[in-house]
Design a protein around this motif. Sequence first.
Motif, PDB file in Angstrom:
ATOM      1  N   ALA A   1       0.855  -1.186   0.000  1.00 52.12           N
ATOM      2  CA  ALA A   1       0.000   0.000   0.000  1.00 52.12           C
ATOM      3  C   ALA A   1       0.889   1.234   0.000  1.00 52.12           C
ATOM      4  CB  ALA A   1      -0.916   0.013   1.220  1.00 52.12           C
ATOM      5  N   CYS A   2       0.381   2.309  -0.577  1.00 52.31           N
ATOM      6  CA  CYS A   2       1.109   3.576  -0.587  1.00 52.31           C
ATOM      7  C   CYS A   2       0.111   4.715  -0.715  1.00 52.31           C
ATOM      8  CB  CYS A   2       2.137   3.627  -1.720  1.00 52.31           C
ATOM      9  SG  CYS A   2       1.410   3.556  -3.381  1.00 52.31           S
ATOM     10  N   ILE A   3       0.587   5.951  -0.548  1.00 50.06           N
ATOM     11  CA  ILE A   3      -0.327   7.094  -0.493  1.00 50.06           C
ATOM     12  C   ILE A   3      -0.481   7.788  -1.837  1.00 50.06           C
ATOM     13  CG2 ILE A   3       0.043   7.503   1.961  1.00 50.06           C
ATOM     14  CD1 ILE A   3       2.004   9.719   1.215  1.00 50.06           C
TER      15      ILE A   3
ATOM     16  N   LEU B   1      -5.060   3.909  -1.950  1.00 47.86           N
ATOM     17  CA  LEU B   1      -3.787   3.486  -1.343  1.00 47.86           C
ATOM     18  C   LEU B   1      -3.104   2.422  -2.196  1.00 47.86           C
ATOM     19  CD1 LEU B   1      -4.715   3.507   2.461  1.00 47.86           C
ATOM     20  CD2 LEU B   1      -3.891   5.373   1.018  1.00 47.86           C
TER      21      LEU B   1
ATOM     22  N   LYS C   1      -2.423  -2.064   3.887  1.00 47.54           N
ATOM     23  CA  LYS C   1      -3.334  -0.937   3.688  1.00 47.54           C
ATOM     24  C   LYS C   1      -3.656  -0.253   5.007  1.00 47.54           C
ATOM     25  CE  LYS C   1      -7.713   0.494   1.619  1.00 47.54           C
ATOM     26  NZ  LYS C   1      -8.927   0.099   0.886  1.00 47.54           N
TER      27      LYS C   1
ATOM     28  N   VAL D   1      -0.806   1.954   6.323  1.00 48.60           N
ATOM     29  CA  VAL D   1      -0.767   3.249   5.641  1.00 48.60           C
ATOM     30  C   VAL D   1      -1.977   4.097   6.008  1.00 48.60           C
ATOM     31  CG1 VAL D   1      -0.782   4.378   3.384  1.00 48.60           C
ATOM     32  CG2 VAL D   1       0.657   2.361   3.769  1.00 48.60           C
ATOM     33  N   ALA D   2      -3.149   3.492   6.052  1.00 49.95           N
ATOM     34  CA  ALA D   2      -4.374   4.240   6.353  1.00 49.95           C
ATOM     35  C   ALA D   2      -4.337   4.852   7.749  1.00 49.95           C
ATOM     36  CB  ALA D   2      -5.589   3.325   6.216  1.00 49.95           C
TER      37      ALA D   2
ATOM     38  N   ASP E   1       3.942   5.818   5.094  1.00 52.64           N
ATOM     39  CA  ASP E   1       3.388   6.270   3.823  1.00 52.64           C
ATOM     40  C   ASP E   1       3.486   5.199   2.741  1.00 52.64           C
ATOM     41  OD1 ASP E   1       2.743   8.705   4.897  1.00 52.64           O
ATOM     42  OD2 ASP E   1       4.541   9.721   4.168  1.00 52.64           O
ATOM     43  N   LYS E   2       4.251   4.177   3.012  1.00 52.77           N
ATOM     44  CA  LYS E   2       4.396   3.068   2.083  1.00 52.77           C
ATOM     45  C   LYS E   2       4.710   1.832   2.908  1.00 52.77           C
ATOM     46  CE  LYS E   2       6.930   3.625  -1.675  1.00 52.77           C
ATOM     47  NZ  LYS E   2       8.123   3.725  -2.554  1.00 52.77           N
TER      48      LYS E   2
END
Length: 392
Positions: free
Chosen positions: A146-148, A153, A304, A307-308, A313-314
């Motif tokens: 997951a990433c921003i 995401l 996810k 990050v959420a 951020d990753k």
Amino acid sequence: MFHEYKWKKIATSLLQGRFLMTKNNLSTFTSESVCSGHPDKICDQIADAILDEVLKQDPRGRCAIECLAANNRLIIAGEIGTSDGVEIDFKKIAREQIKRLGYTDPRFNFSDKSPINVYVGKQSPQIAFGVKKKGAGDQGMMFGFACIETPELMPLAITIAHSLTKRIDQVRIERILPYLKPDGKSQVTVEYKNGVPEKVLQVVIAVPHDEQTKLDQVKQEIYKEVVAPVLEKYGFKIKINDLVVNGTGMWYWGGPASDCGLTGRKIVVDTYGGYARVGGGCFSGKDPTKVDRSGAYAARFLAKNIVAQGLADKAEVRLAYFIGAKKPTMQDVETFGTSKKSQQIILSFMDKILDTSVSGILEGLDLQRPIYLPTAAYGHFGRDEFPWEKIV
């Protein structure tokens, strides 16, 4: 409109992460997706439709189905293990999916009337024994990411690519562009500046259409009805000169007669578009006791939520199992220098939100139910309707 990127935050975090770059350094990344009528996706959807029917009749049923779609022929093979009284009409399920996907014209040399051969046996008793003991149905490693970069995401290129193929199918089915035929692909190239998505450089679309419709019309209307609105949703745009439609100049007949289809051949499309690691096994046709599938879903759920919740951020979550294993032999997370909390806090958070034993994943994500057919087109991740995409 997705103009709400926190660009400075993304730039800072990604500069510390996988993309270590100098000031004003530019790079590109490309991902692809395929339409629901692509030959490989026909096979994935038939396999998952069979799985859903197994789970509908027996929530603890086990399934490992492979499909091969070729010139006027479909082959269904594999194994299932169910309680007594379960009856699966493999041919009926397959024909329903082929018809739903638009293959009803015999000129495709593949249709809902094509011959179907079925070679499905019983699951190996050795595998069944391990599963009954609540262990993994196979060995393997799984990765979740997951990433921003997007609201989903997910990486930007694969997210746009999936949105394009879904929209292509929509304008065909709703006859907004009535000359389109089943099958198709998209490809998206994103330019990064200092590790931040800066712009979309190029979009490539391949889609078959009626011979009477000129390619220039197809390109103009694909740009207007598909490409422009999808890119606008994510805050980007391209000129029509940066759109390629049917690179050879013509494409009139797609489907399995033109390009043989096989279950599980689009694993990169199914996951992160090449932006992140993928595990050793595909998803479609496999029941959730098989950690190729459920382990990958668990890893995405964990990544996810990390990050959420602003812990990084990753994030890439890594799991591994052996056949019969009740718990993973590897469970770790990499945040590529973007973490906001210590590694120990992140690992404790993972333990808190999901038990990654096989039974813990099945129960925690409620996976033993018929929810899998929709996963078999447009990617398994970044879509809120699936339980592994829920934020705690």
